[in-house]
Design an enzyme around this catalytic site. Structure first.
Site, PDB file in Angstrom:
ATOM      1  N   HIS A  17     -13.148 -21.126  -5.979  1.00  0.00           N
ATOM      2  CA  HIS A  17     -12.705 -21.260  -4.573  1.00  0.00           C
ATOM      3  C   HIS A  17     -11.892 -20.024  -4.208  1.00  0.00           C
ATOM      4  O   HIS A  17     -10.738 -19.887  -4.615  1.00  0.00           O
ATOM      5  CB  HIS A  17     -11.854 -22.517  -4.392  1.00  0.00           C
ATOM      6  CG  HIS A  17     -11.455 -22.774  -2.973  1.00  0.00           C
ATOM      7  ND1 HIS A  17     -11.630 -23.998  -2.362  1.00  0.00           N
ATOM      8  CD2 HIS A  17     -10.902 -21.978  -2.026  1.00  0.00           C
ATOM      9  CE1 HIS A  17     -11.198 -23.943  -1.123  1.00  0.00           C
ATOM     10  NE2 HIS A  17     -10.737 -22.714  -0.889  1.00  0.00           N
ATOM     11  N   HIS A  19     -11.004 -16.871  -1.078  1.00  0.00           N
ATOM     12  CA  HIS A  19     -11.121 -16.233   0.249  1.00  0.00           C
ATOM     13  C   HIS A  19     -11.025 -14.726   0.071  1.00  0.00           C
ATOM     14  O   HIS A  19     -10.001 -14.220  -0.410  1.00  0.00           O
ATOM     15  CB  HIS A  19      -9.994 -16.709   1.170  1.00  0.00           C
ATOM     16  CG  HIS A  19     -10.033 -18.177   1.424  1.00  0.00           C
ATOM     17  ND1 HIS A  19     -10.718 -18.737   2.488  1.00  0.00           N
ATOM     18  CD2 HIS A  19      -9.499 -19.225   0.741  1.00  0.00           C
ATOM     19  CE1 HIS A  19     -10.586 -20.055   2.455  1.00  0.00           C
ATOM     20  NE2 HIS A  19      -9.854 -20.381   1.391  1.00  0.00           N
ATOM     21  N   LYS A 108     -19.532 -25.791   2.888  1.00  0.00           N
ATOM     22  CA  LYS A 108     -18.107 -26.130   2.967  1.00  0.00           C
ATOM     23  C   LYS A 108     -17.810 -26.991   4.184  1.00  0.00           C
ATOM     24  O   LYS A 108     -18.148 -26.626   5.310  1.00  0.00           O
ATOM     25  CB  LYS A 108     -17.288 -24.829   3.035  1.00  0.00           C
ATOM     26  CG  LYS A 108     -15.780 -25.014   3.142  1.00  0.00           C
ATOM     27  CD  LYS A 108     -15.163 -25.508   1.847  1.00  0.00           C
ATOM     28  CE  LYS A 108     -13.707 -25.933   2.019  1.00  0.00           C
ATOM     29  NZ  LYS A 108     -12.760 -24.848   1.983  1.00  0.00           N
ATOM     30  N   HIS A 146     -12.820 -29.693   2.116  1.00  0.00           N
ATOM     31  CA  HIS A 146     -11.376 -29.603   2.404  1.00  0.00           C
ATOM     32  C   HIS A 146     -10.950 -31.026   2.728  1.00  0.00           C
ATOM     33  O   HIS A 146     -11.210 -31.526   3.826  1.00  0.00           O
ATOM     34  CB  HIS A 146     -11.102 -28.644   3.565  1.00  0.00           C
ATOM     35  CG  HIS A 146      -9.635 -28.480   3.830  1.00  0.00           C
ATOM     36  ND1 HIS A 146      -8.948 -27.310   3.590  1.00  0.00           N
ATOM     37  CD2 HIS A 146      -8.703 -29.362   4.268  1.00  0.00           C
ATOM     38  CE1 HIS A 146      -7.663 -27.475   3.880  1.00  0.00           C
ATOM     39  NE2 HIS A 146      -7.492 -28.718   4.299  1.00  0.00           N
ATOM     40  N   HIS A 184      -9.260 -27.792  -3.878  1.00  0.00           N
ATOM     41  CA  HIS A 184      -7.790 -27.692  -3.958  1.00  0.00           C
ATOM     42  C   HIS A 184      -7.106 -29.068  -3.899  1.00  0.00           C
ATOM     43  O   HIS A 184      -6.370 -29.397  -2.984  1.00  0.00           O
ATOM     44  CB  HIS A 184      -7.203 -26.758  -2.902  1.00  0.00           C
ATOM     45  CG  HIS A 184      -7.827 -26.817  -1.541  1.00  0.00           C
ATOM     46  ND1 HIS A 184      -7.958 -27.973  -0.820  1.00  0.00           N
ATOM     47  CD2 HIS A 184      -8.337 -25.850  -0.764  1.00  0.00           C
ATOM     48  CE1 HIS A 184      -8.523 -27.705   0.329  1.00  0.00           C
ATOM     49  NE2 HIS A 184      -8.776 -26.432   0.399  1.00  0.00           N
ATOM     50  N   ASP A 257      -8.095 -20.632  -4.523  1.00  0.00           N
ATOM     51  CA  ASP A 257      -7.828 -20.688  -3.073  1.00  0.00           C
ATOM     52  C   ASP A 257      -6.962 -19.502  -2.639  1.00  0.00           C
ATOM     53  O   ASP A 257      -6.214 -19.594  -1.664  1.00  0.00           O
ATOM     54  CB  ASP A 257      -7.175 -22.019  -2.668  1.00  0.00           C
ATOM     55  CG  ASP A 257      -7.288 -22.275  -1.159  1.00  0.00           C
ATOM     56  OD1 ASP A 257      -8.098 -21.608  -0.498  1.00  0.00           O
ATOM     57  OD2 ASP A 257      -6.552 -23.141  -0.661  1.00  0.00           O
TER      58      ASP A 257
HETATM   59  O1  DOR Z   1      -3.837 -22.409   2.857  1.00  0.00           O
HETATM   60  C1  DOR Z   1      -5.011 -22.253   3.152  1.00  0.00           C
HETATM   61  N1  DOR Z   1      -5.486 -21.044   3.522  1.00  0.00           N
HETATM   62  N2  DOR Z   1      -5.832 -23.316   3.139  1.00  0.00           N
HETATM   63  C2  DOR Z   1      -7.080 -23.233   3.583  1.00  0.00           C
HETATM   64  O2  DOR Z   1      -7.743 -24.234   3.562  1.00  0.00           O
HETATM   65  C3  DOR Z   1      -7.596 -21.981   4.168  1.00  0.00           C
HETATM   66  C4  DOR Z   1      -6.889 -20.817   3.661  1.00  0.00           C
HETATM   67  C5  DOR Z   1      -7.159 -19.551   4.458  1.00  0.00           C
HETATM   68  O3  DOR Z   1      -8.320 -19.290   4.776  1.00  0.00           O
HETATM   69  O4  DOR Z   1      -6.222 -18.802   4.714  1.00  0.00           O
HETATM   70 ZN    ZN Z   2      -9.541 -22.297   0.753  1.00  0.00          ZN
END
Ligand code: DOR
Ligand code: ZN
Length: 355
Positions: A17, A19, A108, A146, A184, A257
């Site tokens: 997971h 970003h 997702k 999520h 998460h 995450d």
């Molecule tokens: O804290 C988070 N940041 N939770 C998420 O689900 C998305 C993520 C983000 O993309 O910044």
């Molecule tokens: Zn995330």
């Protein structure tokens, strides 16, 4: 293998997971992941979101193009495992295209309004996405969830537990063979649900939810760099997560995450959710497992359980960590901006060994 108290060598891990964002941010953060992980599930919440296989294919190409050659001019081996962003308007045919492409490893679910860049998310999963879920179940395409309700009547700290009752249980009753990853995971209720559920269910767990409880948000003042969604919970929940992650149970695996936001977007009157953990990810996880004397279970959690759930082979090469104090920098460069990594200014007792 734990060859001494000071060294740990495990199969190279994957991040299930992650970003990465795009453009300058992507180029800045990608090396942090590539230095530790062979593969990562890439979250699709760009702006606009990645909703089609064609968009995911192009995004994947941008990620591969951003892999900087290391020493000796060799581009590091890294495989981005792409995902699609589910909306109320996603068509079942898009799932078939995704499956045929061989590039898409999950779809997702962001409940609309649940978190960063979730405005295009789903308003009513069972009502609006039935035909898509049917095809995903048949094609064994995982749904990455999520797991928080967005109902403003529900206390922020209860949103995961309420999601289980209102969405997860009905979803899995309607689609019992659907592969689901509860992303998460943050609560004792979530751990119990995933452990006891029938069928193909698993969960990712972040390093920050293993290391910190909600006190971290208020330690000596308001701490925006500890703010993420789902938000940090009480200590009993952290303990349940730590027990699950370090139990060796195959349904729990690593998902950082890690979510980069520029410093200014976090330090303001309405700061963004997301903790940046990619740079020190394996050191953070090792610290958590070490705290309960379970370093022997780190490999299963970080390197074996995830590939098994996704039907992939574990990586063949290894990653070594050493017990050496390592200071987390106060900030990291991110294009023309800076970001503040989680635990900035503190010392971690583990670090990865140079390759
Ligand atoms: O804290 C988070 N940041 N939770 C998420 O689900 C998305 C993520 C983000 O993309 O910044
Ligand atoms: Zn995330």
């Amino acid at each position: 293998m734990i060859d001494s108290i000071a060294h740990l060598t495990i199969r190279r891990p994957d991040d299930w997971h992650l970003h990465l964002r795009d453009a300058d941010v992507l180029r800045a953060v990608l090396p942090d992941t590539v230095s530790q992980f062979a593969r990562a599930i890439i979250m699709p919440n760009l702006q606009p979101p990645i909703t089609t296989t064609e968009q995911a294919r192009a995004y994947r190409e941008r990620i591969l193009a951003a892999l900087a050659p290391g020493e000796a001019g060799r581009v590091p081996a890294f495989e981005p495992l792409m995902t699609l962003y589910l909306t109320d308007h996603t068509q079942a045919d898009e799932i078939r295209v995704a499956q045929t492409s061989g590039l898409i490893y999950g779809v997702k679910l962001y409940p609309a309004g649940a978190t960063t860049h979730s405005a295009a998310g789903v308003t009513d999963l069972l009502g609006r996405c039935a035909s898509v879920l049917e095809v995903m179940q048949a094609l064994e395409m995982p749904l990455l969830v999520h797991g928080e309700v967005t109902d403003p009547q529900v206390d922020l700290f209860d949103r995961e537990a309420v999601f289980i009752d209102r969405v997860m249980i009905p979803l899995r009753r309607a689609y019992p063979a659907l592969k689901v990853v509860f992303e998460h995971l943050t609560t004792r209720e979530g751990v119990q649900y995933v452990r006891d559920a029938q069928g193909p269910v698993a969960a990712t767990i972040t390093a920050h939810h293993l290391l910190y409880n909600r006190n971290a948000l208020f330690q000596g003042g308001l701490r925006p760099h500890w703010y993420c969604l789902p938000v940090l919970k009480r200590e009993v929940h952290r303990q349940a997560l730590l027990e699950a992650a370090s139990s060796g149970h195959s349904r729990f695996f690593l998902g950082t995450d890690s979510a980069p936001h520029p410093r200014g977007a976090k330090e303001q009157d309405c700061g963004c959710a997301g903790c940046y953990t990619a740079r020190h990810a394996m050191a953070l996880y090792a610290t958590a497992f070490d705290s309960v004397g379970r370093l022997d279970q780190l490999e299963a959690f970080a390197s074996l359980n995830g590939p098994a759930f996704y039907g992939l082979s574990p990586n063949s090469d290894m990653l070594s960590l050493e017990r050496v104090d390592d200071l987390v920098p106060q900030q990291l460069a991110m294009g023309s901006d800076v970001l503040v990594p989680l635990a900035a200014g503190t010392s971690l007792p583990w670090r990865i060994c140079a390759a």
